[in-house]
Design a protein around this motif. Structure first.
Motif, PDB file in Angstrom:
ATOM      1  N   ALA B  42       0.817  -1.213   0.000  1.00 25.00           N
ATOM      2  CA  ALA B  42       0.000   0.000   0.000  1.00 25.00           C
ATOM      3  C   ALA B  42       0.851   1.265   0.000  1.00 25.00           C
ATOM      4  O   ALA B  42       0.322   2.373  -0.080  1.00 25.00           O
ATOM      5  CB  ALA B  42      -0.919   0.007   1.207  1.00 25.00           C
ATOM      6  N   LEU B  43       2.174   1.111   0.076  1.00 27.38           N
ATOM      7  CA  LEU B  43       3.076   2.266   0.124  1.00 27.38           C
ATOM      8  C   LEU B  43       2.814   3.196  -1.050  1.00 27.38           C
ATOM      9  O   LEU B  43       2.662   2.741  -2.175  1.00 27.38           O
ATOM     10  CB  LEU B  43       4.519   1.745   0.049  1.00 27.38           C
ATOM     11  CG  LEU B  43       5.631   2.777   0.072  1.00 27.38           C
ATOM     12  CD1 LEU B  43       5.672   3.491   1.399  1.00 27.38           C
ATOM     13  CD2 LEU B  43       6.961   2.109  -0.194  1.00 27.38           C
ATOM     14  N   ASN B  44       2.715   4.483  -0.784  1.00 25.39           N
ATOM     15  CA  ASN B  44       2.493   5.435  -1.884  1.00 25.39           C
ATOM     16  C   ASN B  44       3.197   6.758  -1.621  1.00 25.39           C
ATOM     17  O   ASN B  44       3.630   7.038  -0.512  1.00 25.39           O
ATOM     18  CB  ASN B  44       0.996   5.644  -2.112  1.00 25.39           C
ATOM     19  CG  ASN B  44       0.332   6.215  -0.890  1.00 25.39           C
ATOM     20  OD1 ASN B  44       0.640   7.306  -0.460  1.00 25.39           O
ATOM     21  ND2 ASN B  44      -0.568   5.437  -0.295  1.00 25.39           N
ATOM     22  N   TYR B  45       3.280   7.578  -2.693  1.00 23.15           N
ATOM     23  CA  TYR B  45       4.006   8.852  -2.600  1.00 23.15           C
ATOM     24  C   TYR B  45       3.321   9.852  -1.691  1.00 23.15           C
ATOM     25  O   TYR B  45       3.981  10.640  -1.018  1.00 23.15           O
ATOM     26  CB  TYR B  45       4.148   9.472  -3.981  1.00 23.15           C
ATOM     27  CG  TYR B  45       5.135   8.750  -4.854  1.00 23.15           C
ATOM     28  CD1 TYR B  45       6.491   8.803  -4.563  1.00 23.15           C
ATOM     29  CD2 TYR B  45       4.723   8.033  -5.961  1.00 23.15           C
ATOM     30  CE1 TYR B  45       7.401   8.143  -5.360  1.00 23.15           C
ATOM     31  CE2 TYR B  45       5.623   7.367  -6.756  1.00 23.15           C
ATOM     32  CZ  TYR B  45       6.969   7.423  -6.458  1.00 23.15           C
ATOM     33  OH  TYR B  45       7.864   6.767  -7.235  1.00 23.15           O
ATOM     34  N   ASP B  46       1.993   9.814  -1.688  1.00 31.14           N
ATOM     35  CA  ASP B  46       1.278  10.833  -0.935  1.00 31.14           C
ATOM     36  C   ASP B  46       1.517  10.704   0.562  1.00 31.14           C
ATOM     37  O   ASP B  46       1.730  11.693   1.259  1.00 31.14           O
ATOM     38  CB  ASP B  46      -0.218  10.751  -1.237  1.00 31.14           C
ATOM     39  CG  ASP B  46      -0.460  10.728  -2.724  1.00 31.14           C
ATOM     40  OD1 ASP B  46      -0.989  11.702  -3.237  1.00 31.14           O
ATOM     41  OD2 ASP B  46      -0.077   9.738  -3.374  1.00 31.14           O
ATOM     42  N   CYS B  47       1.480   9.462   1.043  1.00 28.77           N
ATOM     43  CA  CYS B  47       1.718   9.275   2.473  1.00 28.77           C
ATOM     44  C   CYS B  47       3.192   9.474   2.807  1.00 28.77           C
ATOM     45  O   CYS B  47       3.531   9.869   3.928  1.00 28.77           O
ATOM     46  CB  CYS B  47       1.225   7.904   2.920  1.00 28.77           C
ATOM     47  SG  CYS B  47      -0.573   7.803   2.841  1.00 28.77           S
ATOM     48  N   THR B  48       4.072   9.212   1.841  1.00 29.09           N
ATOM     49  CA  THR B  48       5.479   9.542   2.034  1.00 29.09           C
ATOM     50  C   THR B  48       5.621  11.038   2.251  1.00 29.09           C
ATOM     51  O   THR B  48       6.357  11.494   3.118  1.00 29.09           O
ATOM     52  CB  THR B  48       6.306   9.128   0.810  1.00 29.09           C
ATOM     53  OG1 THR B  48       6.028   7.779   0.503  1.00 29.09           O
ATOM     54  CG2 THR B  48       7.780   9.310   1.065  1.00 29.09           C
ATOM     55  N   PHE B  49       4.888  11.808   1.443  1.00 32.01           N
ATOM     56  CA  PHE B  49       4.944  13.258   1.588  1.00 32.01           C
ATOM     57  C   PHE B  49       4.416  13.680   2.950  1.00 32.01           C
ATOM     58  O   PHE B  49       4.956  14.587   3.581  1.00 32.01           O
ATOM     59  CB  PHE B  49       4.141  13.933   0.470  1.00 32.01           C
ATOM     60  CG  PHE B  49       4.208  15.432   0.502  1.00 32.01           C
ATOM     61  CD1 PHE B  49       5.406  16.080   0.271  1.00 32.01           C
ATOM     62  CD2 PHE B  49       3.086  16.194   0.775  1.00 32.01           C
ATOM     63  CE1 PHE B  49       5.489  17.464   0.310  1.00 32.01           C
ATOM     64  CE2 PHE B  49       3.156  17.568   0.816  1.00 32.01           C
ATOM     65  CZ  PHE B  49       4.353  18.210   0.582  1.00 32.01           C
ATOM     66  N   TYR B  50       3.383  13.002   3.399  1.00 31.89           N
ATOM     67  CA  TYR B  50       2.827  13.301   4.722  1.00 31.89           C
ATOM     68  C   TYR B  50       3.908  13.113   5.795  1.00 31.89           C
ATOM     69  O   TYR B  50       4.130  13.996   6.631  1.00 31.89           O
ATOM     70  CB  TYR B  50       1.626  12.399   4.974  1.00 31.89           C
ATOM     71  CG  TYR B  50       1.054  12.473   6.366  1.00 31.89           C
ATOM     72  CD1 TYR B  50       0.452  13.635   6.815  1.00 31.89           C
ATOM     73  CD2 TYR B  50       1.108  11.380   7.220  1.00 31.89           C
ATOM     74  CE1 TYR B  50      -0.076  13.709   8.080  1.00 31.89           C
ATOM     75  CE2 TYR B  50       0.572  11.448   8.491  1.00 31.89           C
ATOM     76  CZ  TYR B  50      -0.010  12.615   8.915  1.00 31.89           C
ATOM     77  OH  TYR B  50      -0.526  12.697  10.173  1.00 31.89           O
ATOM     78  N   ALA B  51       4.614  11.968   5.735  1.00 28.91           N
ATOM     79  CA  ALA B  51       5.692  11.727   6.706  1.00 28.91           C
ATOM     80  C   ALA B  51       6.766  12.803   6.563  1.00 28.91           C
ATOM     81  O   ALA B  51       7.282  13.326   7.557  1.00 28.91           O
ATOM     82  CB  ALA B  51       6.289  10.344   6.489  1.00 28.91           C
ATOM     83  N   LEU B  52       7.093  13.133   5.321  1.00 24.85           N
ATOM     84  CA  LEU B  52       8.131  14.133   5.066  1.00 24.85           C
ATOM     85  C   LEU B  52       7.775  15.486   5.678  1.00 24.85           C
ATOM     86  O   LEU B  52       8.616  16.121   6.331  1.00 24.85           O
ATOM     87  CB  LEU B  52       8.312  14.276   3.550  1.00 24.85           C
ATOM     88  CG  LEU B  52       9.289  15.334   3.077  1.00 24.85           C
ATOM     89  CD1 LEU B  52      10.706  14.888   3.349  1.00 24.85           C
ATOM     90  CD2 LEU B  52       9.115  15.621   1.604  1.00 24.85           C
ATOM     91  N   VAL B  53       6.515  15.907   5.494  1.00 26.56           N
ATOM     92  CA  VAL B  53       6.098  17.193   6.055  1.00 26.56           C
ATOM     93  C   VAL B  53       6.190  17.155   7.574  1.00 26.56           C
ATOM     94  O   VAL B  53       6.707  18.083   8.200  1.00 26.56           O
ATOM     95  CB  VAL B  53       4.659  17.545   5.612  1.00 26.56           C
ATOM     96  CG1 VAL B  53       4.142  18.752   6.365  1.00 26.56           C
ATOM     97  CG2 VAL B  53       4.614  17.804   4.133  1.00 26.56           C
ATOM     98  N   LEU B  54       5.729  16.064   8.165  1.00 28.38           N
ATOM     99  CA  LEU B  54       5.769  15.966   9.628  1.00 28.38           C
ATOM    100  C   LEU B  54       7.205  16.055  10.135  1.00 28.38           C
ATOM    101  O   LEU B  54       7.497  16.761  11.094  1.00 28.38           O
ATOM    102  CB  LEU B  54       5.146  14.648  10.093  1.00 28.38           C
ATOM    103  CG  LEU B  54       3.657  14.472   9.880  1.00 28.38           C
ATOM    104  CD1 LEU B  54       3.174  13.283  10.691  1.00 28.38           C
ATOM    105  CD2 LEU B  54       2.900  15.715  10.274  1.00 28.38           C
ATOM    106  N   ILE B  55       8.111  15.329   9.478  1.00 30.51           N
ATOM    107  CA  ILE B  55       9.497  15.335   9.943  1.00 30.51           C
ATOM    108  C   ILE B  55      10.126  16.705   9.723  1.00 30.51           C
ATOM    109  O   ILE B  55      10.804  17.241  10.601  1.00 30.51           O
ATOM    110  CB  ILE B  55      10.319  14.254   9.225  1.00 30.51           C
ATOM    111  CG1 ILE B  55       9.747  12.883   9.549  1.00 30.51           C
ATOM    112  CG2 ILE B  55      11.780  14.320   9.645  1.00 30.51           C
ATOM    113  CD1 ILE B  55      10.367  11.779   8.748  1.00 30.51           C
ATOM    114  N   SER B  56       9.866  17.287   8.546  1.00 35.31           N
ATOM    115  CA  SER B  56      10.531  18.555   8.244  1.00 35.31           C
ATOM    116  C   SER B  56      10.005  19.681   9.119  1.00 35.31           C
ATOM    117  O   SER B  56      10.715  20.634   9.392  1.00 35.31           O
ATOM    118  CB  SER B  56      10.362  18.908   6.771  1.00 35.31           C
ATOM    119  OG  SER B  56       9.050  19.325   6.522  1.00 35.31           O
ATOM    120  N   ALA B  57       8.747  19.587   9.547  1.00 39.92           N
ATOM    121  CA  ALA B  57       8.186  20.672  10.348  1.00 39.92           C
ATOM    122  C   ALA B  57       8.308  20.412  11.845  1.00 39.92           C
ATOM    123  O   ALA B  57       7.876  21.215  12.641  1.00 39.92           O
ATOM    124  CB  ALA B  57       6.720  20.889   9.980  1.00 39.92           C
TER     125      ALA B  57
END
Lengths: 206, 297
Positions: B42-57
């Motif tokens: 189920a891995l997808n780019y959108d949820c990757t972006f979600y994780a990325l935003v959380l980590i970066s912010a």
């Protein structure tokens, strides 16, 4: 106040030109135009103020220019209260009480809904994020009162947003790096190849 | 609904590209650990972006990466985040929850064999979904509310575009706000709130524009067909008109998303988020709305 150079993201040894460029870049980023009717306008305003102050401080410190700071961008996004039928709505919007403003607007009977009503309704919808209906209302306000500068400015702003001036993609504007068959870059490469004679470098020109 | 939020790779630094892949792989690993091997699919780019935003912010120190073995391809060595942090667990839960609802939606919409296949995998997904919704009850509730709301809007008499987009936008708004872990009035939370709203709105409209032709063929709901009164017999130029219009709406949404992301305080991963928002999303608009039509004509 924090280190003004840090705020602008330049080293204290940066030239005046570099400081100015950094300042302009940030001022463009936090410019009130980008946050017109946005609920984040106050945060952007704070950033803008910080940037302006940092720039002012640096220019003052350097004292190299005869005239000091050029003032930067003005940061005013309040609504003018002259000739308004909806004074209460405007002051609610200015205070950020969007839901209250909308409630009053929705209570206005249809026959009393003039150009200003559509403009204010558009403003309210815009801050909620209903960008498409906001666009329609601004357009309606301009149709009903084409001479009003305030409505025209709002419509221009959203039209520009739609055309991709504030990010996005515009199919009619060529993008950077679009390589055509005979653009300048290719021609230069070809010219260079001719000069070098495919590695031979017969004519010492480049 | 998946796969629209990607970076423009050519414009990433090599370091950033590796970090992005690292986050992608870490999310995959976290999915496997929390919800079983199959969940990795189920891995997808959108949820990757979600994780990325959380980590970066986040205000925590920058994550450190280490090399490890890829589970799917044993010959490959990937970068992973050293610890399986909060962000990855949240993103895994979101992936599973969204997948479950998408599956339910597909079962509603599709017919015959496809429907049968969907029903076959449903128990596996439901099992994972229950665990995710148990771990993050608020998140589960936000998503199911949004789906309910969406169905209601679609059944109503010719809904406006903004109303159609509202459930998805509101869903991401709440999810982002929830993950900020701060008071709702704090600047960080407010910026994330607007960021989520406009991101959700963008995803909704790009999905609608991308699915336009499919929806026309199948006769399923699409806000653009309502707005432009399209049907199966509609001519090509009518469809193109609708897509150009969708592009304008997307641009307008991005103008607000850009404004919100300018105010986001980020760490070293910030440039990747900016790459996605300022380059990746416009690129997606270009590819989905303007390139494909040339090959289709």
């Amino acid at each position: 106040m924090s280190d003004p150079y840090r705020v602008l993201g330049v080293s204290p040894n940066a030239t005046d030109e570099e400081v100015k460029t950094a300042y302009r870049k940030l001022a463009k980023k936090y410019h009130p135009d980008n946050y017109a009717d946005s609920p984040l306008a106050d945060l952007a305003g704070e950033k803008m103020k910080e940037v302006n102050e940092a720039y002012d401080q640096i220019t003052k410190e350097r004292k190299q220019r005869k005239r000091g700071p050029q003032g930067g961008y003005a940061n005013s996004n309040g609504y003018s209260a002259q000739n308004t039928e909806f004074y209460d709505v405007r002051s609610l919007i200015n205070a950020g009480r969007i839901a209250d403003a909308e409630q009053i607007l929705d209570g206005v009977p249809i026959e009393r809904r003039n150009a200003e009503w559509y403009f204010l309704k558009g403003t309210v919808l815009f801050s909620r994020g209903w960008l498409d209906e906001a666009y329609n209302d601004f357009a309606a306000a301009c149709r009903m009162d084409p001479s009003n500068g305030e409505y025209r400015a709002a419509l221009n702003q959203v039209t520009n947003q739609r055309n991709g001036m504030f990010g996005g993609y515009n199919p009619n504007v060529p993008q950077y790096g679009g390589v055509g068959g005979c653009d300048l870059c290719t021609s230069l490469c070809l010219a260079n190849m001719c000069c070098n004679c495919f590695g031979g470098n017969i004519y010492p020109c480049c | 609904m998946f796969g629209y939020v990607k970076p423009q790779k050519s414009e990433l630094l090599v370091r950033e590209f590796e970090e992005y892949n690292g986050i992608y792989c870490s999310l995959c690993k976290s999915l496997g650990k929390e919800y079983g091997m199959a969940a990795r699919l189920a891995l997808n780019y959108d949820c990757t972006f979600y994780a990325l935003v959380l980590i970066s912010a986040s205000t925590k120190p920058f994550p450190s990466f280490q090399k490890g073995k890829c589970v799917v391809n044993p010959l490959k060595r990937c970068l992973f985040c050293k610890e399986n942090g909060m962000e990855f667990r949240q993103a895994s839960a979101l992936t599973v929850i969204l997948l479950y609802h998408k599956l339910i939606d597909d079962i509603h919409d599709s017919k015959t064999i496809k429907r049968f296949l969907h029903i076959l995998v449903l128990p596996i997904v439901r099992h994972a979904y229950r665990k995710a919704a148990d771990d993050y009850p608020q998140m589960g509730q936000i998503v199911s509310e949004a789906m309910k709301e969406q169905r209601k809007v679609e059944k109503s008499e010719s809904p406006s575009l903004d109303r159609c987009a509202e459930p998805t936008a509101h869903m991401l708004e709440q999810i982002m706000e929830l993950s900020s872990g701060e008071e709702l009035s704090s600047p960080r939370s407010r910026v994330l709130n607007r960021f989520g709203y406009y991101l959700g709105r963008w995803v909704y409209f790009i999905d609608a524009a991308d699915d336009l032709q499919d929806d026309l063929k199948k006769g399923t709901f699409n806000p653009l067909t309502v707005r432009f009164r399209l049907n199966v017999t509609s001519k090509w130029d009518k469809i193109r008109e609708a897509k150009t219009f969708a592009n304008e709406i997307l641009n307008q949404t991005l103008s607000q998303l850009d404004a919100a992301s300018n105010l986001m305080e980020t760490n070293l991963l910030g440039p990747i988020v900016r790459n996605v928002v300022f380059l990746g999303l416009p690129q997606m608009q270009k590819e989905l709305l303007f390139k494909r039509e040339k090959t289709n004509v």
